[in-house]
Design a protein around this motif. Structure first.
Motif, PDB file in Angstrom:
ATOM      1  N   PHE A   1       5.689  -3.827   7.317  1.00 47.64           N
ATOM      2  CA  PHE A   1       6.845  -2.932   7.327  1.00 47.64           C
ATOM      3  C   PHE A   1       6.395  -1.580   6.770  1.00 47.64           C
ATOM      4  O   PHE A   1       5.951  -1.492   5.619  1.00 47.64           O
ATOM      5  CB  PHE A   1       7.980  -3.497   6.475  1.00 47.64           C
ATOM      6  N   HIS A   2       6.506  -0.534   7.601  1.00 50.67           N
ATOM      7  CA  HIS A   2       6.085   0.807   7.210  1.00 50.67           C
ATOM      8  C   HIS A   2       7.325   1.644   6.890  1.00 50.67           C
ATOM      9  O   HIS A   2       8.186   1.838   7.756  1.00 50.67           O
ATOM     10  CB  HIS A   2       5.298   1.465   8.332  1.00 50.67           C
ATOM     11  N   LEU A   3       7.399   2.149   5.662  1.00 53.88           N
ATOM     12  CA  LEU A   3       8.520   2.979   5.224  1.00 53.88           C
ATOM     13  C   LEU A   3       8.009   4.407   5.058  1.00 53.88           C
ATOM     14  O   LEU A   3       7.169   4.679   4.192  1.00 53.88           O
ATOM     15  CB  LEU A   3       9.109   2.475   3.906  1.00 53.88           C
TER      16      LEU A   3
ATOM     17  N   THR B   1      11.473  -8.818  -3.891  1.00 53.86           N
ATOM     18  CA  THR B   1      12.781  -8.182  -3.675  1.00 53.86           C
ATOM     19  C   THR B   1      12.711  -7.191  -2.522  1.00 53.86           C
ATOM     20  O   THR B   1      13.616  -7.138  -1.678  1.00 53.86           O
ATOM     21  CB  THR B   1      13.237  -7.464  -4.955  1.00 53.86           C
ATOM     22  N   GLY B   2      11.634  -6.412  -2.470  1.00 53.84           N
ATOM     23  CA  GLY B   2      11.465  -5.480  -1.364  1.00 53.84           C
ATOM     24  C   GLY B   2      11.408  -6.182  -0.024  1.00 53.84           C
ATOM     25  O   GLY B   2      12.018  -5.734   0.955  1.00 53.84           O
ATOM     26  N   ALA B   3      10.688  -7.307   0.038  1.00 54.78           N
ATOM     27  CA  ALA B   3      10.599  -8.061   1.283  1.00 54.78           C
ATOM     28  C   ALA B   3      11.968  -8.564   1.720  1.00 54.78           C
ATOM     29  O   ALA B   3      12.330  -8.480   2.904  1.00 54.78           O
ATOM     30  CB  ALA B   3       9.626  -9.228   1.116  1.00 54.78           C
TER      31      ALA B   3
ATOM     32  N   ASP C   1      14.514   3.056  -1.353  1.00 52.49           N
ATOM     33  CA  ASP C   1      14.646   3.455  -2.759  1.00 52.49           C
ATOM     34  C   ASP C   1      13.957   2.463  -3.682  1.00 52.49           C
ATOM     35  O   ASP C   1      13.284   2.849  -4.639  1.00 52.49           O
ATOM     36  CB  ASP C   1      16.124   3.588  -3.120  1.00 52.49           C
ATOM     37  N   HIS C   2      14.117   1.187  -3.390  1.00 49.13           N
ATOM     38  CA  HIS C   2      13.498   0.164  -4.240  1.00 49.13           C
ATOM     39  C   HIS C   2      11.982   0.263  -4.194  1.00 49.13           C
ATOM     40  O   HIS C   2      11.314   0.283  -5.245  1.00 49.13           O
ATOM     41  CB  HIS C   2      13.942  -1.219  -3.787  1.00 49.13           C
ATOM     42  N   LEU C   3      11.410   0.350  -2.983  1.00 49.64           N
ATOM     43  CA  LEU C   3       9.950   0.347  -2.874  1.00 49.64           C
ATOM     44  C   LEU C   3       9.347   1.676  -3.306  1.00 49.64           C
ATOM     45  O   LEU C   3       8.180   1.713  -3.750  1.00 49.64           O
ATOM     46  CB  LEU C   3       9.540  -0.011  -1.450  1.00 49.64           C
ATOM     47  N   ALA C   4      10.114   2.767  -3.242  1.00 48.83           N
ATOM     48  CA  ALA C   4       9.623   4.033  -3.797  1.00 48.83           C
ATOM     49  C   ALA C   4       9.467   3.918  -5.312  1.00 48.83           C
ATOM     50  O   ALA C   4       8.494   4.426  -5.895  1.00 48.83           O
ATOM     51  CB  ALA C   4      10.565   5.171  -3.432  1.00 48.83           C
ATOM     52  N   VAL C   5      10.418   3.230  -5.944  1.00 48.00           N
ATOM     53  CA  VAL C   5      10.306   2.993  -7.392  1.00 48.00           C
ATOM     54  C   VAL C   5       9.121   2.078  -7.684  1.00 48.00           C
ATOM     55  O   VAL C   5       8.364   2.307  -8.641  1.00 48.00           O
ATOM     56  CB  VAL C   5      11.615   2.386  -7.940  1.00 48.00           C
ATOM     57  N   VAL C   6       8.939   1.057  -6.858  1.00 50.49           N
ATOM     58  CA  VAL C   6       7.794   0.158  -7.043  1.00 50.49           C
ATOM     59  C   VAL C   6       6.490   0.946  -6.962  1.00 50.49           C
ATOM     60  O   VAL C   6       5.589   0.781  -7.798  1.00 50.49           O
ATOM     61  CB  VAL C   6       7.810  -0.967  -5.994  1.00 50.49           C
ATOM     62  N   ALA C   7       6.378   1.820  -5.965  1.00 53.01           N
ATOM     63  CA  ALA C   7       5.153   2.603  -5.801  1.00 53.01           C
ATOM     64  C   ALA C   7       4.866   3.465  -7.026  1.00 53.01           C
ATOM     65  O   ALA C   7       3.713   3.674  -7.397  1.00 53.01           O
ATOM     66  CB  ALA C   7       5.249   3.475  -4.551  1.00 53.01           C
ATOM     67  N   ALA C   8       5.936   3.972  -7.658  1.00 54.17           N
ATOM     68  CA  ALA C   8       5.767   4.853  -8.815  1.00 54.17           C
ATOM     69  C   ALA C   8       5.454   4.101 -10.099  1.00 54.17           C
ATOM     70  O   ALA C   8       4.909   4.692 -11.045  1.00 54.17           O
ATOM     71  CB  ALA C   8       7.024   5.697  -8.995  1.00 54.17           C
TER      72      ALA C   8
ATOM     73  N   THR D   1       0.824  -1.201   0.000  1.00 51.11           N
ATOM     74  CA  THR D   1       0.000   0.000   0.000  1.00 51.11           C
ATOM     75  C   THR D   1       0.861   1.255   0.000  1.00 51.11           C
ATOM     76  O   THR D   1       1.993   1.254   0.508  1.00 51.11           O
ATOM     77  CB  THR D   1      -0.947   0.049   1.212  1.00 51.11           C
ATOM     78  N   ASP D   2       0.305   2.313  -0.561  1.00 47.32           N
ATOM     79  CA  ASP D   2       0.922   3.638  -0.593  1.00 47.32           C
ATOM     80  C   ASP D   2      -0.135   4.613  -0.083  1.00 47.32           C
ATOM     81  O   ASP D   2      -1.167   4.814  -0.730  1.00 47.32           O
ATOM     82  CB  ASP D   2       1.338   3.978  -2.029  1.00 47.32           C
TER      83      ASP D   2
END
Length: 342
Positions: free
Chosen positions: A101-103, A206-208, A183-190, A75-76
């Motif tokens: 996991f909350h980023l 990969t994020g996990a 950085d990885h999950l920010a790209v995933v969100a986008a 989720t975002d």
């Protein structure tokens, strides 16, 4: 104690990635007095959001994009300040047993309570916080944008020597692996909205793994041999404690003596739990919470004595300190939750 899912069941990764399910929710179009209530309903399957007077009168801005592929959930969300609660009553009556996991891309983790944490840990950081949904918590969270990745318990157990101990633990983004995960999950969100299901599933996996590696590094284990040994011994101690919660003579000394372990080493390994004695007491309180829900016909004092407490009053004080409610309050809230599902 609340049971984890069967570790021999098929893992979520085994589910076919036939589609990427996307949904979006925002409070923006709602009347101000309905916004926080709608948000509470939206996220209520995982946590409760107790509304404040200000939120009810002045409104509550929030939106969330949710992505599900196979067994993965991501989720975002961006919200105003709020309180998030997952009470012992909720833990004892639902089946959510994964880790969240909350980023925090914007804002900080806020004040986290409701669990036993190391006194040296920061109350609020710009970084990552891990939550075990099999344990209660309360978060007073400022306005923020946060990415949340739900990781199955079996994946945590495979990657961490003592997964339960990361509950409520924070990692600032100054840590290299924490930065890599962000950085990885920010790209995933986008990019995930346009991704193929298989591609999205791989990106979330990969994020996990990055998150698990970041928290494994935070546990300060060095060497696969030491990590494996510590994992095996900790698991053995936890199994022994859980199997003997109703024994009146269960104590740190009896655990060390029965399992023939080095006292100093075991005590050090349980420091993050407040000590082995605190761990035993907390497990007994967790078991008591579950028995209060499962066996409503039993008297509170019978449950207390059965779990090694010397008196009902000692038990009630310990229970209130641990969960911020009395045993009777837990039963009342659990009954309300159960009736709401009927």
């Amino acid at each position: 104690m609340t049971q984890r899912p069967d570790p021999h069941r098929p893992s979520p990764e085994a589910e076919p990635h036939t589609s990427l399910l996307i949904d979006r929710f925002s409070t923006r179009a709602l009347a101000p007095d309905q916004q926080v209530l709608a948000w509470r309903t939206r996220v209520g399957h995982v946590v409760d959001v107790p509304p404040s007077r200000q939120q009810l009168t002045q409104g509550f801005g929030a939106h969330i994009d949710r992505y599900r592929v196979g067994g993965a959930l991501f989720t975002d969300s961006q919200t105003g300040a709020m309180v998030l609660e997952r009470s012992i009553a909720r833990v004892s009556t639902d089946t959510r047993r994964d880790y969240a996991f909350h980023l925090y891309l914007e804002g900080e983790t806020g004040r986290i309570s409701g669990m036993h944490r190391k006194r040296s840990e920061a109350d609020s950081v710009h970084g990552i916080v891990a939550m075990d949904l099999n344990q209660p918590f309360r978060v007073e969270r400022p306005a923020c944008r946060v990415l949340t990745l739900f990781v199955p318990q079996h994946a945590i157990d495979a990657g961490l020597s003592d997964g339960e101990s990361i509950h409520g633990r924070t990692l600032p983004f100054g840590a290299p692996l924490a930065c890599a995960a962000r950085d990885h999950l920010a790209v995933v969100a986008a990019t995930i909205r346009d991704a193929q299901p298989e591609e999205a599933a791989r990106a979330l996996e990969t994020g996990a793994q990055l998150l698990i590696a970041a928290f494994r590094q935070d546990a300060t284990l060095t060497g696969a041999g030491r990590a494996a040994l510590q994992a095996a011994v900790l698991a053995r101690v936890r199994r022994f404690v859980d199997a003997n919660l109703h024994r009146p003579d269960l104590s740190p000394a009896s655990v060390v003596q029965t399992l023939q372990l080095k006292r100093a080493t075991i005590y050090r390994w349980f420091e993050h739990e407040g000590g082995l004695g605190a761990y035993i007491r907390n497990q007994r309180l967790r078991e008591a919470a579950n028995e209060l829900v499962r066996f409503p016909q039993l008297q509170v004092m019978d449950i207390a004595y059965g779990l090694g407490f010397n008196s009902a009053s000692d038990f009630t004080r310990a229970f209130r300190r641990a969960f911020d409610m009395s045993p009777q309050d837990l039963r009342t809230r659990a009954r309300s939750l159960q009736r709401a599902r009927e």
